[in-house]
Write an enzyme that holds these catalytic residues in place. Structure first.
Site, PDB file in Angstrom:
ATOM      1  N   PHE A   1      -8.362   4.952   3.185  1.00  0.00           N
ATOM      2  CA  PHE A   1      -7.942   4.175   4.359  1.00  0.00           C
ATOM      3  C   PHE A   1      -9.091   3.403   5.007  1.00  0.00           C
ATOM      4  CE2 PHE A   1      -4.486   7.263   3.957  1.00  0.00           C
ATOM      5  CZ  PHE A   1      -3.391   6.415   4.027  1.00  0.00           C
TER       6      PHE A   1
ATOM      7  N   CYS B   1      -8.087   1.774   8.475  1.00  0.00           N
ATOM      8  CA  CYS B   1      -6.667   1.424   8.582  1.00  0.00           C
ATOM      9  C   CYS B   1      -6.083   1.880   9.918  1.00  0.00           C
ATOM     10  CB  CYS B   1      -5.913   2.089   7.444  1.00  0.00           C
ATOM     11  SG  CYS B   1      -4.169   1.728   7.471  1.00  0.00           S
TER      12      CYS B   1
ATOM     13  N   THR C   1       0.830  -1.206   0.000  1.00  0.00           N
ATOM     14  CA  THR C   1       0.000   0.000   0.000  1.00  0.00           C
ATOM     15  C   THR C   1       0.868   1.262   0.000  1.00  0.00           C
ATOM     16  OG1 THR C   1      -0.053  -0.357   2.365  1.00  0.00           O
ATOM     17  CG2 THR C   1      -2.037  -0.944   1.144  1.00  0.00           C
TER      18      THR C   1
HETATM   19  C1  HEM Z   1      -0.751   4.119   2.082  1.00  0.00           C
HETATM   20  C2  HEM Z   1      -0.755   3.076   2.867  1.00  0.00           C
HETATM   21  C3  HEM Z   1      -1.979   2.327   3.342  1.00  0.00           C
HETATM   22  C4  HEM Z   1      -3.225   2.269   2.790  1.00  0.00           C
HETATM   23  C5  HEM Z   1      -3.722   2.970   1.508  1.00  0.00           C
HETATM   24  C6  HEM Z   1      -4.024   1.413   3.630  1.00  0.00           C
HETATM   25  C7  HEM Z   1      -5.361   1.139   3.390  1.00  0.00           C
HETATM   26  C8  HEM Z   1      -6.141   0.362   4.226  1.00  0.00           C
HETATM   27  C9  HEM Z   1      -7.539   0.091   4.029  1.00  0.00           C
HETATM   28  C10 HEM Z   1      -8.360   0.601   2.848  1.00  0.00           C
HETATM   29  C11 HEM Z   1      -7.948  -0.683   5.026  1.00  0.00           C
HETATM   30  C12 HEM Z   1      -9.362  -1.237   5.231  1.00  0.00           C
HETATM   31  C13 HEM Z   1      -9.476  -2.558   4.553  1.00  0.00           C
HETATM   32  C14 HEM Z   1     -10.862  -3.142   4.602  1.00  0.00           C
HETATM   33  O1  HEM Z   1     -11.821  -2.482   4.986  1.00  0.00           O
HETATM   34  O2  HEM Z   1     -10.956  -4.308   4.207  1.00  0.00           O
HETATM   35  C15 HEM Z   1      -6.824  -0.925   5.872  1.00  0.00           C
HETATM   36  C16 HEM Z   1      -6.849  -1.688   7.012  1.00  0.00           C
HETATM   37  C17 HEM Z   1      -5.745  -1.986   7.754  1.00  0.00           C
HETATM   38  N1  HEM Z   1      -4.476  -1.480   7.591  1.00  0.00           N
HETATM   39 FE1  HEM Z   1      -3.880  -0.168   6.211  1.00  0.00          FE
HETATM   40  N2  HEM Z   1      -3.243   0.949   4.639  1.00  0.00           N
HETATM   41  C18 HEM Z   1      -1.980   1.489   4.517  1.00  0.00           C
HETATM   42  C19 HEM Z   1      -0.904   1.297   5.338  1.00  0.00           C
HETATM   43  C20 HEM Z   1      -0.906   0.471   6.443  1.00  0.00           C
HETATM   44  C21 HEM Z   1       0.223   0.243   7.299  1.00  0.00           C
HETATM   45  C22 HEM Z   1       1.590   0.906   7.132  1.00  0.00           C
HETATM   46  C23 HEM Z   1      -0.180  -0.650   8.254  1.00  0.00           C
HETATM   47  C24 HEM Z   1       0.590  -1.249   9.396  1.00  0.00           C
HETATM   48  C25 HEM Z   1       1.755  -0.903   9.792  1.00  0.00           C
HETATM   49  C26 HEM Z   1      -1.565  -0.958   8.003  1.00  0.00           C
HETATM   50  C27 HEM Z   1      -2.333  -1.820   8.741  1.00  0.00           C
HETATM   51  C28 HEM Z   1      -3.673  -2.042   8.542  1.00  0.00           C
HETATM   52  C29 HEM Z   1      -4.461  -2.924   9.393  1.00  0.00           C
HETATM   53  C30 HEM Z   1      -3.944  -3.727  10.573  1.00  0.00           C
HETATM   54  C31 HEM Z   1      -5.760  -2.891   8.907  1.00  0.00           C
HETATM   55  C32 HEM Z   1      -6.961  -3.621   9.453  1.00  0.00           C
HETATM   56  C33 HEM Z   1      -7.651  -2.752  10.447  1.00  0.00           C
HETATM   57  C34 HEM Z   1      -8.840  -3.448  11.081  1.00  0.00           C
HETATM   58  O3  HEM Z   1      -9.680  -3.974  10.364  1.00  0.00           O
HETATM   59  O4  HEM Z   1      -8.875  -3.419  12.299  1.00  0.00           O
HETATM   60  N3  HEM Z   1      -1.969  -0.257   6.894  1.00  0.00           N
HETATM   61  N4  HEM Z   1      -5.725  -0.279   5.360  1.00  0.00           N
END
Ligand code: HEM
Ligand SMILES: Cc1cc2nc3c(=O)[nH]c(=O)nc-3n(C[C@H](O)[C@H](O)[C@H](O)COP(=O)(O)OP(=O)(O)OC[C@H]3O[C@@H](n4cnc5c(N)ncnc54)[C@H](O)[C@@H]3O)c2cc1C
Ligand SMILES: Cc1cc2nc3c(=O)[nH]c(=O)nc-3n(C[C@H](O)[C@H](O)[C@H](O)COP(=O)(O)O)c2cc1C
Length: 1066
Positions: free
Chosen positions: A398, A405, A271
């Site tokens: 996000f 996220c 991502t």
């Molecule tokens: C530009 C970078 C990033 C983008 C665009 C992004 C985008 C997203 C999105 C759209 C979701 C929701 C997914 C869903 O609803 O199915 C998500 C969830 C998540 N992201 Fe990110 N993410 C990024 C970076 C990161 C980073 C750096 C980490 C960890 C170090 C991370 C950890 C997570 C986690 C653990 C979830 C699940 C949250 C939950 O459902 O409790 N993400 N992310």
């Protein structure tokens, strides 16, 4: 009674699974096309399971209401559970472990904690910058690969203090490779029916091995930490090992901790890499934004190491990242499902547990929120409170609510630091300036085949080793000096150095530049050739020889490979006269059809260079590509150039070779490859298959053909764009050359030359291929080429008198080529090796795409007028190169093509209900066909579409009214278009109107009515027709406003700026 949700046709049982409606390689593109056709809600069905795709802000706003909808772990996400189990990202809605982990981990990702990761982030960040510095400015960087390493190493270090060290290895580390393989396979499995998966033994074995590798490593790290907790950093792993859920008092199990570690790596690496890569692309494609962000970074950071306190001051950088992730969200889909049966938008029913998808890229381009320029990259829309004032749930990269996220502050900080340190130290440039964004997709989306160069900036403090950015000043004076003084290309050899730069999209300025370079040696100069954008810093240009600039304009803007140069030039302050002592000359290629911006860029460069203190060597040269003597104008200017240079640079210093050294000039022919498009400097061209080639006109009428192509994977277009074609000469022309020189087509030759050339050097090539693929054989000769040909004829030869006394009538008016001349005048006894050198390089030709991507995804068509006419020289038939090449293609043949976007205005309005009015004649119908097809597709699925009025000129209804019997009839009947033809040879059938403009005037009441309804206007075809239609519009304004012609013209200009677009073929 709820409304039915629009849905594409499907098969029984499998539904849309095998219909090809979703491209398995780049689904994002399919979702875009489906959205354009069916609107912002539609339904798909895979093996009986419905999927509702939503992309309007109003509907998404309802799907984001957590009292009605919740996250749905299905599809690829569910497959990812095989590796990440109940980690936060893949935990099912309501799964107990999600709540516990969420409550323990949320504080660990808070802003304060993220700030605490600054040093670790910087450590990895400087490893990347260090690598780029070592590789140097000539190395093409694959940013997506490097940013993936950056993001992976950063998450790993910050989460569990584990160094992956991917910048120290050529190959990706095993852990990273295993995760990549695991994610790709998870995506593939989601598209494969469950019963089939058992048969895929090989991929299943690899899948399990990849999962095992990831699990084992994380388990090992956890075990080591538990065995040696003393002295460990308070990283995420520590927090997970020690943290207790404030609600239940429970901690996390080892298995759950491992799942979270794998989750962070999965969710956090591709991502962030995507965000950074897309941002680099958008900055390079938008030079003024590039300038602004770099200016902000220079102002905030100066030459200091980055610090935490800098981050909040990078306001514009923040807007750039927001805008980049708006246009290209790395995670393009949010899966949700309703808690109960529900109605959205007041009209569409969604049953409990139905899979729904928020299509983020569609949402973030909804014109109702983002306006008509939603497709454009404009960070300003994120500034001055505008971002905060957006309607709710308009910007969702996000995710949503409780399942949004957790790593957002982490990723944002990492990306901001990267942008700041990267642009502080380097100037970025496209590797291929004509690159246009293609997408590559796995679980996330990234740019495909995007390469760039990072050129160390003058005076920037070098990075001397990992971690040095934040550390004490460790600059080595030698290194700093080396960068400051590092020369760009200095021409080798004897003579005065000379720097020839071009800005060119379709190759004319490039071939002019090539001519200057080829001729330089004979005039005592040793020249190098490069694009204008290769000048990384204007202040560093060379002063030891003249700088010669040859450049074009496009809609008043620079060519793709000159945009950064022009931007940089405009930024320099004239007061300091920074270019004093630089001597220069400018030549512009333009086209008077673009009356308001004719020669805008060469003029701008010429005057700006002078204001900056440079010395203009001679008056700017200019040539009109639409005029009769385009190449001749260049020749005259070039002749003048050498005369001027001879005077300015003292002849004594010029090593004027009376005879060109053998080794420089000789084309050694020995009877004994790099791709043609690379040699011809068109690296973005790729192979495309011909699917159909059919005649559209009756025998006797000027031939026009419809040619359908299968586009290369990932090559996207919008109706109105162009397809660039790299043609081959007709066989008849190749045979003429071979016959004249008595050469065999299969003879292989090897060309060796030290001069810069686009011919294939140092590898054997068949003579037939050389003449067919690398040089133009039919291009009219110029004075310069004529002079060179005559050097090979006996002096005072009476048979050549015509050529010498009345060149205009004997040669130029007849548009004779060099080949015509040597055939007509056998006394010109030029050897074949010299003849090849005289010929211009093969050019690409552009054609308006005549289809809509919505109709047949992955395909496109051209509507081509075949140029074949009695030769003006009176010897047989003139055969146009590209049109005849296209005419003779057979189904299954491959052609070298690239999509080139047309001007932003020459596209359909985002609001489908807006009326459009089109004026065209002949093959100018091409882009209009694409527009109509787009609207017909939308209409067919029940969308509301504005009136589409087409004025089209041709000879007679039964001769050449293109697509009359098939498409046009169907579209007219469905109401997708209202056709108003003008028949030049059957005007009785068109209310006495012979030409397009006559019909426009005849039907002006309708044109005026649509104008009042906000219609957009498009013109396409030859300049005569285009000018005449414009005049009729001015006349209409006069009639309507009862004003003078001047006032009407002024009013027309005002309207044209916003609503009237012209595309002229010649
Ligand atoms: C530009 C970078 C990033 C983008 C665009 C992004 C985008 C997203 C999105 C759209 C979701 C929701 C997914 C869903 O609803 O199915 C998500 C969830 C998540 N992201 Fe990110 N993410 C990024 C970076 C990161 C980073 C750096 C980490 C960890 C170090 C991370 C950890 C997570 C986690 C653990 C979830 C699940 C949250 C939950 O459902 O409790 N993400 N992310
Ligand atoms: C933006 C854009 C979009 C375009 N879209 C389309 C499109 O959709 N459809 C389409 O058909 N074309 C289109 N064109 C035109 C197309 O690009 C080519 O220019 C056209 O097909 C001719 O190319 P050619 O290689 O066949 O001819 P060339 O080999 O390039 O020959 C053309 C040259 O031949 C000379 N010539 C012509 N007739 C004679 C003669 N009788 N005797 C001697 N010399 C002669 C002319 O002076 C001209 O210089 C478009 C052009 C542009 C710039
Ligand atoms: C879409 C398009 C827009 C153009 N806009 C301008 C313009 O604004 N001003 C101008 O003088 N010429 C304009 N031209 C003409 C080109 O500058 C001219 O054809 C030039 O020879 C192209 O050079 P190149 O082949 O090196 O790219 C335009 C051409 C096209 C196809």
């Amino acid at each position: 009674m709820p409304d039915p949700i629009p849905s594409p046709p499907s098969y029984p049982v499998v539904g849309h699974a095998l219909t090809g409606v979703i491209d398995p390689v780049t689904p994002t593109l399919s979702y875009r096309l489906l959205r354009e056709k069916y609107g912002r809600i539609y339904e798909l069905n895979f093996y009986g399971r419905p999927l509702i795709v939503v992309s309007s802000q109003k509907l998404v706003n309802e799907l984001c209401d957590e009292t009605r909808f919740h996250k749905n772990v299905s599809g690829a996400l569910e497959e990812v559970r095989h590796g990440a189990g109940d980690g936060l990202f893949t935990a099912y809605h309501g799964e107990e472990s999600w709540g516990i982990a969420h409550r323990i981990l949320m504080p660990a990702f808070g802003p304060q904690q993220t700030l605490g990761m600054f040093n670790d982030m910087l450590d990895i960040n400087s490893q990347l910058l260090f690598k780029w510095e070592r590789f140097g400015p000539d190395h093409p960087i694959d940013p997506t690969d490097d940013f993936t390493r950056l993001a992976f190493d950063t998450v790993s270090l910050c989460a569990m203090s584990y160094r992956v060290n991917s910048f120290y290895q050529e190959e990706l580390p095993a852990f990273v490779r295993a995760m990549g393989g695991f994610l790709v396979e998870s995506g593939r499995r989601a598209q494969t029916p469950h019963m089939m998966q058992g048969f895929m033994h090989k991929s299943n074995t690899q899948y399990e091995a990849d999962i095992k590798l990831m699990v084992d490593l994380c388990d090992k790290i956890i075990a080591q930490r538990k065995a040696h907790p003393e002295g460990a950093k308070n990283d995420l792993l520590n927090r997970m090992l020690e943290g207790k859920d404030p609600k239940t008092g429970r901690g996390l199990s080892d298995a759950n901790i491992r799942n979270q570690l794998i989750t962070f790596l999965i969710a956090g690496h591709e991502t962030t890499s995507g965000l950074l890569s897309f941002t680099c692309y958008h900055l390079l494609a938008n030079p003024s934004t590039y300038t602004k962000i770099q200016a902000e970074i220079d102002e905030v950071l100066g030459n200091d190491p980055i610090q935490l306190s800098h981050l909040p001051k990078l306001v514009y950088t923040n807007a750039v990242l927001r805008e980049s992730i708006r246009l290209n969200a790395p995670l393009g889909m949010l899966n949700v499902t309703p808690n109960e049966d529900t109605i959205i938008g007041g009209r569409w029913e969604i049953k409990k547990d139905t899979r729904c998808v928020v299509e983020i890229n569609g949402l973030q381009r909804d014109p109702e929120v983002w306006g008509d320029d939603a497709e454009e990259f404009r960070p300003e829309r994120m500034l001055d409170g505008k971002f905060e004032a957006l309607p709710p749930n308009s910007w969702k990269p996000f995710g949503n609510g409780a399942r949004a996220c957790i790593g957002r502050p982490f990723a944002w900080q990492e990306a901001t630091m990267m942008m700041a340190t990267m642009l502080q130290r380097f100037d970025l440039r496209f590797d291929d300036p004509s690159y246009h964004l293609h997408l590559k997709q796995t679980l996330t989306t990234k740019p495909k085949d995007f390469k760039m160069h990072a050129i160390p900036r003058r005076g920037a403090r070098p990075i001397v080793g990992p971690g040095s950015l934040a550390g004490p000043q460790t600059t080595s004076p030698e290194t700093a000096e080396k960068h400051d003084a590092r020369p760009a290309e200095v021409p080798v050899g004897t003579g005065i150095p000379m720097y020839v730069y071009f800005g060119s999209n379709t190759g004319s300025c490039e071939s002019f530049a090539q001519n200057v370079v080829s001729d330089a040696l004979a005039h005592g100069f040793r020249a190098v050739i490069a694009t204008l954008d290769s000048i990384d810093e204007l202040a560093k240009v060379h002063y030891d020889g003249p700088m010669i600039i040859l450049t074009a304009s496009y809609e008043g803007q620079p060519a793709d490979n000159a945009a950064h140069f022009v931007e940089g030039l405009q930024r320099l302050a004239p007061e300091k006269r920074p270019l004093t002592n630089l001597k220069y000359a400018v030549f512009g290629a333009g086209n008077r059809d673009w009356a308001m911006t004719y020669q805008r860029i060469p003029t701008l460069i010429d005057s700006k260079m002078e204001q900056l203190g440079a010395e203009r060597l001679m008056e700017r040269g200019r040539a009109d590509a639409g005029g009769a003597d385009f190449f001749g104008e260049f020749d005259k200017w070039e002749k003048n150039l050498w005369e001027t240079l001879n005077k300015v640079y003292t002849p004594s210093t010029i090593e004027q070779p009376t005879e060109v050294p053998e080794e420089e000039e000789e084309f050694v022919v020995t009877v004994t490859g790099t791709a043609r498009q690379i040699r011809l400097r068109q690296p973005d061209l790729r192979d495309s298959k011909v699917l159909e080639n059919r005649l559209l006109t009756k025998p006797g009428a000027p031939e026009k053909r419809h040619i359908q192509f299968q586009l290369p994977e990932g090559m996207e277009y919008a109706a109105g764009d162009y397809l660039a074609i790299l043609p081959k000469n007709p066989d008849v022309s190749v045979r003429r050359v071979l016959k004249h020189f008595n050469l065999q087509p299969d003879t292989k030759i090897e060309i060796k030359t030290k001069a810069s050339t686009t011919l294939p050097t140092d590898e054997p090539i068949r003579l037939h291929d050389l003449f067919s693929e690398y040089v133009e054989l039919a291009q009219p000769v110029t004075q310069r080429v004529l002079d060179q040909l005559l050097q090979f004829a006996p002096k005072d030869n009476v048979r050549l008198r015509d050529l010498l006394t009345d060149t205009k009538t004997a040669v130029f008016d007849k548009r004779l080529s060099a080949l015509d001349l040597i055939e007509m005048y056998p006394d010109i006894n030029i050897p074949p090796t010299k003849f090849v050198k005289l010929l211009p390089s093969m050019r690409i030709r552009q054609y308006s795409i005549s289809s809509s991507p919505v109709a047949k995804p992955g395909e496109c068509s051209l509507t081509v007028s075949i140029v074949r006419a009695p030769s003006l020289g009176g010897h047989g038939e003139f055969v146009g190169v590209a049109s005849n090449y296209l005419a003779h293609l057979e189904v299954g043949d491959t052609v070298c093509v690239a999509v080139r976007p047309s001007a932003a205005k020459f596209h359909l309005p985002a609001d489908t209900t807006k009326p459009i009015v089109m004026f065209c004649a002949g093959s100018g119908f091409a882009p209009m066909r694409g527009f109509i097809e787009d609207r017909a597709e939308q209409l067919a699925v029940g969308r509301e579409v504005g009136k589409t009025l087409l004025f089209v000129g041709c000879r007679a209804p039964d001769e050449d009214l293109l697509y009359k019997d098939k498409e046009l009839k169907k579209w007219q009947e469905s109401g997708a278009v209202d056709v108003r033809p003008a028949f030049s040879r059957a005007s009785d059938a068109s209310y006495g109107c012979k030409y397009t403009q006559d019909r426009v005037w005849n039907d002006r009441a309708d044109v005026k009515a649509l104008y009042r309804e906000g219609a957009r206007f498009y013109t396409c075809g030859m300049s005569g027709m285009s000018n005449a239609c414009r005049e009729k519009c001015v006349d209409m304004i006069m009639e309507e406003m009862n004003c003078t012609q001047d006032a009407a013209s002024q009013k027309f200009q005002d309207i044209a700026g916003e609503r009237y677009s012209i595309d002229v073929f010649g």
